[in-house]
Design a protein around this motif. Sequence first.
Motif, PDB file in Angstrom:
ATOM      1  N   VAL A  91     -58.064  -4.658  22.637  1.00 41.13           N
ATOM      2  CA  VAL A  91     -58.223  -3.992  21.382  1.00 41.13           C
ATOM      3  C   VAL A  91     -59.034  -4.696  20.459  1.00 41.13           C
ATOM      4  O   VAL A  91     -58.351  -5.901  20.119  1.00 41.13           O
ATOM      5  CB  VAL A  91     -57.030  -3.238  21.104  1.00 41.13           C
ATOM      6  CG1 VAL A  91     -57.032  -2.538  19.515  1.00 41.13           C
ATOM      7  CG2 VAL A  91     -56.264  -2.444  22.115  1.00 41.13           C
ATOM      8  N   ASP A  92     -59.964  -4.335  20.044  1.00 42.87           N
ATOM      9  CA  ASP A  92     -60.877  -5.097  18.697  1.00 42.87           C
ATOM     10  C   ASP A  92     -61.369  -3.893  17.816  1.00 42.87           C
ATOM     11  O   ASP A  92     -62.403  -3.100  18.581  1.00 42.87           O
ATOM     12  CB  ASP A  92     -61.647  -6.051  19.464  1.00 42.87           C
ATOM     13  CG  ASP A  92     -62.452  -6.847  18.615  1.00 42.87           C
ATOM     14  OD1 ASP A  92     -61.928  -7.301  17.692  1.00 42.87           O
ATOM     15  OD2 ASP A  92     -63.560  -7.187  18.803  1.00 42.87           O
ATOM     16  N   PRO A  93     -60.949  -3.958  16.573  1.00 36.70           N
ATOM     17  CA  PRO A  93     -60.183  -5.307  15.919  1.00 36.70           C
ATOM     18  C   PRO A  93     -58.798  -4.747  16.146  1.00 36.70           C
ATOM     19  O   PRO A  93     -58.454  -3.656  16.774  1.00 36.70           O
ATOM     20  CB  PRO A  93     -60.527  -4.972  14.396  1.00 36.70           C
ATOM     21  CG  PRO A  93     -60.719  -3.525  14.257  1.00 36.70           C
ATOM     22  CD  PRO A  93     -61.588  -3.188  15.626  1.00 36.70           C
ATOM     23  N   TRP A  94     -57.950  -5.682  16.112  1.00 35.21           N
ATOM     24  CA  TRP A  94     -56.384  -5.743  16.469  1.00 35.21           C
ATOM     25  C   TRP A  94     -55.745  -5.695  15.122  1.00 35.21           C
ATOM     26  O   TRP A  94     -55.724  -6.463  14.155  1.00 35.21           O
ATOM     27  CB  TRP A  94     -56.035  -6.747  17.268  1.00 35.21           C
ATOM     28  CG  TRP A  94     -54.631  -6.835  17.369  1.00 35.21           C
ATOM     29  CD1 TRP A  94     -53.700  -7.890  16.674  1.00 35.21           C
ATOM     30  CD2 TRP A  94     -53.749  -6.182  18.384  1.00 35.21           C
ATOM     31  NE1 TRP A  94     -52.250  -7.463  17.166  1.00 35.21           N
ATOM     32  CE2 TRP A  94     -52.578  -6.668  18.321  1.00 35.21           C
ATOM     33  CE3 TRP A  94     -54.275  -5.412  19.324  1.00 35.21           C
ATOM     34  CZ2 TRP A  94     -51.487  -6.203  19.121  1.00 35.21           C
ATOM     35  CZ3 TRP A  94     -53.246  -4.844  20.167  1.00 35.21           C
ATOM     36  CH2 TRP A  94     -52.051  -5.157  20.112  1.00 35.21           C
ATOM     37  N   ASP A  95     -54.879  -4.652  14.813  1.00 28.34           N
ATOM     38  CA  ASP A  95     -54.040  -4.669  13.833  1.00 28.34           C
ATOM     39  C   ASP A  95     -52.615  -3.811  14.419  1.00 28.34           C
ATOM     40  O   ASP A  95     -52.445  -2.676  14.618  1.00 28.34           O
ATOM     41  CB  ASP A  95     -54.609  -3.731  12.732  1.00 28.34           C
ATOM     42  CG  ASP A  95     -53.590  -3.415  11.546  1.00 28.34           C
ATOM     43  OD1 ASP A  95     -52.529  -3.519  11.516  1.00 28.34           O
ATOM     44  OD2 ASP A  95     -54.226  -3.223  10.453  1.00 28.34           O
ATOM     45  N   ALA A  96     -51.843  -4.909  14.742  1.00 24.50           N
ATOM     46  CA  ALA A  96     -50.711  -4.444  15.159  1.00 24.50           C
ATOM     47  C   ALA A  96     -49.716  -3.232  14.660  1.00 24.50           C
ATOM     48  O   ALA A  96     -49.064  -2.221  15.150  1.00 24.50           O
ATOM     49  CB  ALA A  96     -49.635  -5.567  15.747  1.00 24.50           C
ATOM     50  N   ASP A  97     -49.665  -3.414  13.320  1.00 28.11           N
ATOM     51  CA  ASP A  97     -48.939  -2.264  12.587  1.00 28.11           C
ATOM     52  C   ASP A  97     -49.749  -0.882  12.767  1.00 28.11           C
ATOM     53  O   ASP A  97     -49.309  -0.037  12.899  1.00 28.11           O
ATOM     54  CB  ASP A  97     -48.966  -2.738  10.856  1.00 28.11           C
ATOM     55  CG  ASP A  97     -47.913  -3.929  10.761  1.00 28.11           C
ATOM     56  OD1 ASP A  97     -47.169  -3.999  11.832  1.00 28.11           O
ATOM     57  OD2 ASP A  97     -47.923  -4.646   9.832  1.00 28.11           O
ATOM     58  N   ALA A  98     -51.053  -0.904  12.488  1.00 28.53           N
ATOM     59  CA  ALA A  98     -51.789   0.063  12.661  1.00 28.53           C
ATOM     60  C   ALA A  98     -51.822   0.695  14.116  1.00 28.53           C
ATOM     61  O   ALA A  98     -51.700   2.009  14.375  1.00 28.53           O
ATOM     62  CB  ALA A  98     -53.187  -0.052  12.251  1.00 28.53           C
TER      63      ALA A  98
END
Length: 144
Positions: A91-98
């Motif tokens: 996954v790119d971009p990576w935003d764990a919370d999102a």
Amino acid sequence: MLKDIPRDPLICLRALDHLVLRVVDLDAMLGFYCGVLGCTVERRRDAIGLVQLRAGRSLIDLVTVSGKLGAAGGAGPGREGRNLDHFCLRVDPWDADAVCAHLAAHGVAAGAVESRYGAEGEGPSIYLSDPEGNVVELKGPAEA
């Protein structure tokens, strides 16, 4: 040791091209992979029970267990047996919370964000399951 295994220099692997999942409920699987994970339908061959989904640079092929291709594999996936252990999507971009919020909004239960080793090195990832129990790993970038 593994380092002693000779390598054929004529075959240079770059990346995962595609994987094939045998499915029971095509509509549920399309809803998950397209509606939740953002894949798009690239090609359909309904005569043989095949739908090919674009997943970044790779494809995820769905073949119905009742179709020509899928029927050759025997019983369909379920609690007593799966087609594979898991597969990983970068996954790119990576935003764990999102990512976690997005999955929760779609009613998808996900495991904890943990650091795991992948093709690019050690980095964050999350495990979840699709509607037919196939385990999917969503992977962020390698840590510096």
